[in-house]
Design an enzyme around this catalytic site. Structure first.
Site, PDB file in Angstrom:
ATOM      1  N   ASP A  19       0.860  -1.252  -0.063  1.00 41.87           N
ATOM      2  CA  ASP A  19      -0.056  -0.009   0.046  1.00 41.87           C
ATOM      3  C   ASP A  19       0.899   1.113  -0.045  1.00 41.87           C
ATOM      4  O   ASP A  19       2.131   1.167  -0.004  1.00 41.87           O
ATOM      5  CB  ASP A  19      -1.014   0.039   1.099  1.00 41.87           C
ATOM      6  CG  ASP A  19      -2.206   0.697   1.043  1.00 41.87           C
ATOM      7  OD1 ASP A  19      -2.529   1.175  -0.026  1.00 41.87           O
ATOM      8  OD2 ASP A  19      -2.872   0.825   2.303  1.00 41.87           O
ATOM      9  N   HIS A  20       0.148   2.300   0.181  1.00 44.68           N
ATOM     10  CA  HIS A  20       0.663   3.749   0.144  1.00 44.68           C
ATOM     11  C   HIS A  20       2.538   3.789   0.429  1.00 44.68           C
ATOM     12  O   HIS A  20       2.828   3.256   1.446  1.00 44.68           O
ATOM     13  CB  HIS A  20       0.298   4.816   1.264  1.00 44.68           C
ATOM     14  CG  HIS A  20      -1.156   5.000   0.793  1.00 44.68           C
ATOM     15  ND1 HIS A  20      -1.601   6.214   0.035  1.00 44.68           N
ATOM     16  CD2 HIS A  20      -2.367   4.249   1.090  1.00 44.68           C
ATOM     17  CE1 HIS A  20      -2.854   6.102  -0.027  1.00 44.68           C
ATOM     18  NE2 HIS A  20      -3.424   4.998   0.593  1.00 44.68           N
ATOM     19  N   GLU A  22      -3.902   7.893   7.930  1.00 46.38           N
ATOM     20  CA  GLU A  22      -3.584   6.324   7.747  1.00 46.38           C
ATOM     21  C   GLU A  22      -2.438   6.058   7.997  1.00 46.38           C
ATOM     22  O   GLU A  22      -1.395   6.494   7.333  1.00 46.38           O
ATOM     23  CB  GLU A  22      -4.060   6.115   6.371  1.00 46.38           C
ATOM     24  CG  GLU A  22      -4.006   4.641   5.789  1.00 46.38           C
ATOM     25  CD  GLU A  22      -5.026   3.596   6.322  1.00 46.38           C
ATOM     26  OE1 GLU A  22      -5.058   2.548   6.150  1.00 46.38           O
ATOM     27  OE2 GLU A  22      -5.801   4.099   7.012  1.00 46.38           O
ATOM     28  N   HIS A  45      -9.537   8.871   4.355  1.00 43.86           N
ATOM     29  CA  HIS A  45      -9.214   7.746   5.044  1.00 43.86           C
ATOM     30  C   HIS A  45      -9.870   7.717   6.491  1.00 43.86           C
ATOM     31  O   HIS A  45     -10.072   8.896   6.999  1.00 43.86           O
ATOM     32  CB  HIS A  45      -7.558   7.659   5.482  1.00 43.86           C
ATOM     33  CG  HIS A  45      -6.802   7.055   4.409  1.00 43.86           C
ATOM     34  ND1 HIS A  45      -5.512   7.671   3.955  1.00 43.86           N
ATOM     35  CD2 HIS A  45      -6.875   6.242   3.413  1.00 43.86           C
ATOM     36  CE1 HIS A  45      -5.224   7.049   2.750  1.00 43.86           C
ATOM     37  NE2 HIS A  45      -6.035   6.053   2.438  1.00 43.86           N
ATOM     38  N   HIS A  64      -9.725   4.787  -2.670  1.00 43.26           N
ATOM     39  CA  HIS A  64      -9.151   4.673  -1.473  1.00 43.26           C
ATOM     40  C   HIS A  64      -9.989   5.321  -0.314  1.00 43.26           C
ATOM     41  O   HIS A  64     -11.085   5.877  -0.854  1.00 43.26           O
ATOM     42  CB  HIS A  64      -7.781   5.701  -1.520  1.00 43.26           C
ATOM     43  CG  HIS A  64      -6.582   4.937  -2.199  1.00 43.26           C
ATOM     44  ND1 HIS A  64      -5.117   5.208  -1.874  1.00 43.26           N
ATOM     45  CD2 HIS A  64      -6.556   3.868  -3.063  1.00 43.26           C
ATOM     46  CE1 HIS A  64      -4.472   4.446  -2.484  1.00 43.26           C
ATOM     47  NE2 HIS A  64      -5.313   3.411  -3.124  1.00 43.26           N
ATOM     48  N   ASN A  93      -9.940   0.103  -1.391  1.00 45.43           N
ATOM     49  CA  ASN A  93      -9.101  -0.295  -0.170  1.00 45.43           C
ATOM     50  C   ASN A  93     -10.068  -0.104   1.154  1.00 45.43           C
ATOM     51  O   ASN A  93     -10.935   0.868   1.304  1.00 45.43           O
ATOM     52  CB  ASN A  93      -7.992   0.844   0.061  1.00 45.43           C
ATOM     53  CG  ASN A  93      -6.964   0.562  -0.936  1.00 45.43           C
ATOM     54  OD1 ASN A  93      -7.011  -0.428  -1.743  1.00 45.43           O
ATOM     55  ND2 ASN A  93      -5.939   1.432  -0.888  1.00 45.43           N
TER      56      ASN A  93
END
Length: 396
Positions: A149-150, A222, A266, A303, A325
């Site tokens: 992920d990110h 996040e 998020h 997202h 996500n």
């Protein structure tokens, strides 16, 4: 389950169309080859276990052709991985398991050094997670994608370490360790963001790795990254933003997805507190489609899916979202299982000896971690299935 637990026949070479000679040249709609398929098992070469390369990309093309998306879940342990795998197997759908940098460090163990600029524990944890999933995925009888992920610019050492592991695995097995990786350079100037993605993508394409990249900022907090104060204009991508990504990346390979911002945040929020505009994704498709000669050329990622209203999710699906996500909602679900277990068995959890049945009665059967961890797995499993339903997954 709507799909059989095993593929109907032997594996064959997977078909995928090559990118156009020019990023704006007309080409056939790559979704056409999946239109008449009744199940993802009909995709040539589909198999149980971790899938990578053109086979993994074909699955995302199938999702797009059938107007549904796969939910991707952040996992931090073998237990959370198992929750996702169990849920996906229960409904006969592919699983998408992803690891954040912080989650990867946790997977390896918080007692290990994870030096700034090295991030050695995060590299180790992500690779360990991917290896674990590879070892058990086939037993669940479903295809599985593994993803990181990110990855912000400051976390590129983590990305580099995972790519080195992919290259080593590819040299030995003919495929990368992971199915896909994400670069999140959305905090950088747009040209720099796309330029760095272009450089890494040229390295990744040699292993048929899928790249996910982000343009525009996802708000909220996040994994230790706080974008709660992000400027409003940064939270909404533009058609020029996405076109530049297409022009730079599509000549390298078609196997990339874009997490374009449309007000995403998020975490969980009350309805109305966040202005999601998934119709922007629709407008991006309408803008580029005529230039390349077919509808919906972009593969988008949603997202900040936790807490999102179904109306917005379904609009995003219609606009070509193939992956969403989910993290915050499954974090809560995992905790809720433990919370309910404690409330139900509180009298048996105050000491090793002594409970409502007697002062000398042992409580080992209640504080054994397998008891309460399993409760967490069950509630997370059930929330994972809800995400599949929200994304219109067949059979969910």
């Amino acid at each position: 389950a709507a799909h059989p637990s095993k593929p109907p026949g032997p594996s064959t070479a997977c078909l995928i169309r090559s990118p156009p000679e020019h990023p704006t040249a007309a080409m056939a709609d790559p979704r056409v080859q999946f239109k008449d398929m009744k199940t993802y098992w009909e995709i040539p070469g589909m198999k149980a276990g971790v899938i990578t390369g053109k086979l993994a990309w074909s699955l995302l093309q199938y999702c797009k052709a059938k107007n549904f998306a796969l939910p991707a879940f952040n996992c931090t342990s073998t237990s959370t991985c198992n929750s996702v795998l169990e849920a996906a197997a229960k409904i006969g759908m592919p699983a998408y398991i992803q690891f954040s940098e912080g989650g990867s460090c946790f997977f390896a163990g918080k007692g290990l050094p994870n030096d700034k600029g090295k991030l050695q524990a995060s590299i180790l944890g992500a690779c360990a997670g991917a290896q674990y999933v590879r070892h058990v995925a086939g037993a669940y009888g479903i295809p599985v994608l593994t993803h990181s992920d990110h990855c912000a610019k400051k976390l590129l050492p983590w990305f580099d370490g995972m790519l080195e592991a992919d290259e080593a695995f590819f040299k030995q097995h003919g495929e990368p360790l992971f199915s896909s990786h994400m670069l999140d350079l959305s905090e950088e100037p747009h040209d720099e963001n796309v330029g760095i993605c272009e450089t890494y993508f040229k390295r990744m394409v040699k292993m048929d790795l899928i790249l996910e990249m982000e343009i525009g900022i996802t708000g909220g907090v996040e994994d230790g990254v706080d974008n709660s104060g992000a400027a409003k204009d940064k939270m909404y991508s533009t058609k020029d933003d996405v076109e530049l990504v297409w022009n730079k990346l599509s000549p390298i390979s078609p196997m990339f997805t874009i997490a374009a911002a449309f007000g995403n945040v998020h975490g969980v929020y009350k309805p109305g507190n966040v202005k999601l505009r998934p119709e922007l994704l629709t407008s991006f498709q309408a803008y580029l489609g005529p230039k390349v000669g077919y509808e919906k050329p972009f593969f988008f990622v949603f997202h900040g899916g936790s807490g999102s209203e179904k109306e917005h999710i379904h609009t995003a699906l219609d606009a070509g979202v193939v992956k969403m996500n989910v993290d915050t909602d499954t974090q809560w679900a995992y905790w809720e299982g433990l919370l309910k277990f404690y409330k139900d068995k509180e009298g048996y959890l105050q000491g090793q000896i002594g409970n409502p049945e007697g002062e000398d009665k042992p409580n080992k059967n209640y504080y054994d971690p397998r008891k309460w961890v399993r409760c967490s797995e069950e509630t997370m499993r059930d929330r994972v299935i809800v995400a599949y339903k929200d994304l219109k997954a067949p059979g969910a």
